[in-house]
Design a protein around this motif. Sequence first.
Motif, short mmCIF file in Angstrom:
data_model
loop_
_atom_site.label_atom_id
_atom_site.label_comp_id
_atom_site.label_asym_id
_atom_site.label_seq_id
_atom_site.Cartn_x
_atom_site.Cartn_y
_atom_site.Cartn_z
N GLY A 215 0.80 -1.21 0.00
CA GLY A 215 0.00 0.00 0.00
C GLY A 215 0.84 1.26 0.00
N ARG B 134 -5.82 1.04 -1.27
CA ARG B 134 -4.50 0.54 -0.89
C ARG B 134 -3.39 1.32 -1.58
N PHE B 135 -3.51 1.46 -2.90
CA PHE B 135 -2.48 2.21 -3.63
C PHE B 135 -3.05 3.17 -4.66
#
Length: 368
Positions: A125, A269-270
């Motif tokens: 992440g 998350r990303f």
Amino acid sequence: MGKATLILENGAVFVGRSIGSTADRICEMVFNTSMTGYQEILTDPSYAGQGIVMSYPLIGNYGVNSEDNESGRPWAEAFVVRHLSERGSNFRCEGGLNEYLRRHDITGIEGVDTRALTRILRSQGTMNGMITCAEHFSMEEVLPRIHAYRVEGTVERVTRKAPQVYPALEEQKLRVALMDYGVKENMIRCLQKRGCQVTVYPALTPAQTILDGHFDGVMLSNGPGDPADNVGIIAQVKKLYESELPLFAVCLGHQLLALATGAETRKMRFGHRGGNHPVKDLAAGRAFITSQNHGYVVTAESVDPAVAEISHVNVNEGSVEGLRYQRPHCFTVQFHPEASPGPKDTEYLFDRFIADMEAVRGEKGGKR
């Protein structure tokens, strides 16, 4: 080029060469999958408070110029590349990227394994990081500082301080108020070339000011940070929603309107950052390749069907990419239809916004 070191909050260390500024810089590290458009990316206000990892290995090969800026200055805090081209080869080139980074005080590092770095950010992440040119440093001292960093107050930083009027590029047909939460210049141009005079307002402008301006429609722009932090702005967005004005919102504006109408957002998350993200328009039954830059998303389960329906979804993982509201002439998208950089497949949404405004004017007998 001297030595530079990138330290992630998980303790991972990448050693490379210094580019741009040599000042120590702590920020939130995110990755972008675009192959081109690094100047537009650097000047996108949505990157305020963040450092950008370019996953494509060769960056800077066509230099920089005065035409490709998406705002008055770069907003990225740091820049990470595998290889930085020493010179730009392009008929519009006006200088090199390294000097551009140095001139704008952007700390950078090259010569690191950006593929490995991207894999860390994908699997673990988005996380904070620090770039330092110091020969010696203490992990025990820097890691708490890296962990303590927060992306805060960014909308107030990037928004303009006073209203600004942009004339239509052709015959003026409509007047649009655009709320600047970190707007990209091409968003304004997409309206101008469709016959709109665009008045861009600072983010904290009261809704009543907009309503008193007798505009044909309102657009809510992209911008940086956690949408839920903008409590005062959300209250004003709700007032705009409750009016009869046609509304079109992009990215952060899409999230703010969702929050104003009772939906919720969450941090991804990303995130999605790049020019190759497939999005399906559910009504049209087809997919489009889009430009994206966001780390938060509207949660599908929080959208009340009595308020709005999901109009677009991400093909890769099904997240919400657009909402069509039950209230007439109101729709929003998470991606960037104005592109820059990125494909222009979804510019049709600007045409839809124009059609909404013209329809309302027609209902009113052509009066604003």
